[in-house]
Design a protein around this motif. Sequence first.
Motif, short mmCIF file in Angstrom:
data_model
loop_
_atom_site.label_atom_id
_atom_site.label_comp_id
_atom_site.label_asym_id
_atom_site.label_seq_id
_atom_site.Cartn_x
_atom_site.Cartn_y
_atom_site.Cartn_z
N LEU A 129 145.92 104.96 83.94
CA LEU A 129 144.62 104.30 83.93
C LEU A 129 143.54 105.27 83.49
N ASP A 130 142.48 104.74 82.90
CA ASP A 130 141.36 105.58 82.50
C ASP A 130 140.59 106.07 83.72
N ILE A 131 139.95 107.22 83.57
CA ILE A 131 139.08 107.76 84.62
C ILE A 131 137.78 106.98 84.58
N PRO A 132 137.29 106.54 85.75
CA PRO A 132 136.04 105.77 85.73
C PRO A 132 134.87 106.63 85.25
N SER A 133 133.97 106.01 84.50
CA SER A 133 132.82 106.71 83.94
C SER A 133 131.73 106.86 85.00
N ALA A 140 119.89 107.06 91.61
CA ALA A 140 118.92 106.73 92.65
C ALA A 140 119.46 105.68 93.61
N ALA A 141 120.50 105.00 93.24
CA ALA A 141 121.06 103.97 94.12
C ALA A 141 121.64 104.63 95.35
N SER A 142 121.53 103.95 96.46
CA SER A 142 121.97 104.53 97.72
C SER A 142 123.49 104.59 97.84
N ASP A 143 124.18 103.67 97.22
CA ASP A 143 125.63 103.68 97.36
C ASP A 143 126.31 104.65 96.38
N ALA A 144 125.56 105.26 95.46
CA ALA A 144 126.16 106.19 94.51
C ALA A 144 126.47 107.53 95.18
N ASN A 145 125.77 107.84 96.28
CA ASN A 145 126.01 109.10 96.95
C ASN A 145 127.24 109.05 97.85
N GLU A 146 127.68 107.87 98.17
CA GLU A 146 128.84 107.72 99.05
C GLU A 146 130.08 107.49 98.20
N ALA A 147 131.03 108.36 98.37
CA ALA A 147 132.27 108.23 97.61
C ALA A 147 133.19 107.26 98.33
N VAL A 148 133.62 106.26 97.62
CA VAL A 148 134.54 105.27 98.19
C VAL A 148 135.85 105.39 97.43
N LEU A 149 136.89 105.74 98.15
CA LEU A 149 138.20 105.85 97.53
C LEU A 149 138.97 104.55 97.75
N VAL A 150 139.37 103.97 96.68
CA VAL A 150 140.16 102.75 96.76
C VAL A 150 141.58 103.12 96.35
N SER A 151 142.50 102.88 97.27
CA SER A 151 143.89 103.20 96.94
C SER A 151 144.44 102.11 96.02
N PRO A 152 145.10 102.50 94.96
CA PRO A 152 145.61 101.49 94.02
C PRO A 152 146.78 100.72 94.63
N VAL A 153 146.84 99.49 94.27
CA VAL A 153 147.94 98.64 94.70
C VAL A 153 149.01 98.70 93.61
N ILE A 154 150.24 98.59 94.01
CA ILE A 154 151.33 98.71 93.05
C ILE A 154 151.22 97.65 91.96
N ASP A 155 150.69 96.48 92.27
CA ASP A 155 150.57 95.42 91.27
C ASP A 155 149.49 95.72 90.24
N ASP A 156 148.61 96.70 90.50
CA ASP A 156 147.56 97.04 89.54
C ASP A 156 148.12 97.72 88.30
N PHE A 157 149.26 98.36 88.42
CA PHE A 157 149.84 99.08 87.28
C PHE A 157 150.83 98.19 86.56
N PRO A 158 150.55 97.84 85.32
CA PRO A 158 151.52 97.01 84.59
C PRO A 158 152.74 97.86 84.19
N ASP A 159 153.82 97.19 83.86
CA ASP A 159 155.01 97.90 83.41
C ASP A 159 154.71 98.64 82.12
N VAL A 160 155.38 99.74 81.92
CA VAL A 160 155.21 100.51 80.69
C VAL A 160 155.89 99.75 79.57
N THR A 161 155.11 99.52 78.53
CA THR A 161 155.66 98.83 77.36
C THR A 161 155.59 99.76 76.15
N PRO A 162 156.57 99.69 75.28
CA PRO A 162 156.54 100.57 74.10
C PRO A 162 155.44 100.16 73.15
N LEU A 163 155.10 101.07 72.23
CA LEU A 163 154.02 100.82 71.29
C LEU A 163 154.41 99.86 70.19
N TRP A 164 155.67 99.65 69.94
CA TRP A 164 156.08 98.78 68.85
C TRP A 164 156.44 97.41 69.33
#
Length: 164
Positions: A129-133, A140-164
């Motif tokens: 997955l890409d690194i979030p920007s 200045a937003a108040s929630d930007a100072n608080e780091a929220v870690l979201v653990s990925p769910v296994i279903d979030d990662f699709p199967d690896v598919t070849p490029l062709w």
Amino acid sequence: MRSFFRSVLLVLAGQSVLAGPLVCTTSIEAPPPGSGSYPVEVTVCHPTETTSELINRRFYTWTSPMARGVDPLHQLTDFLGIAVGGIEGNRVMGLGFPDQTLIWDGSALQNTTGALLEEQSPPLPLRTLDIPSGFEGSLAASDANEAVLVSPVIDDFPDVTPLW
């Protein structure tokens, strides 16, 4: 018993197999249908070549090393345009003057290096997955100072598919 198996290996495979490294694979083969016998474990060994041996063999395909290439025989064959190569400098390879045989050796080395690099890379690239920007919100937003870690769910990662 051990010497018997070594002598059988020497007769079947030749002297060169015992001199270098071997790669052995073992598999279990099923018996013929209806024979009533048990599966058989089969081990097959093949001689292999180290990377440095491969590079040396390919580098001296068309020309011999410098120490071997300055004797009278090589000076005569160079003058006549006969390529004498090999690590020992004793194999007649074809017709070609020294400048041409150097080009042939360079091409052989380039192809070998390309093949070795191809063996090191996996056939399918590893996709992540890409690194979030950090530029999609305001500092200045108040929630930007608080780091929220979201653990990925296994279903979030699709199967690896070849490029062709």
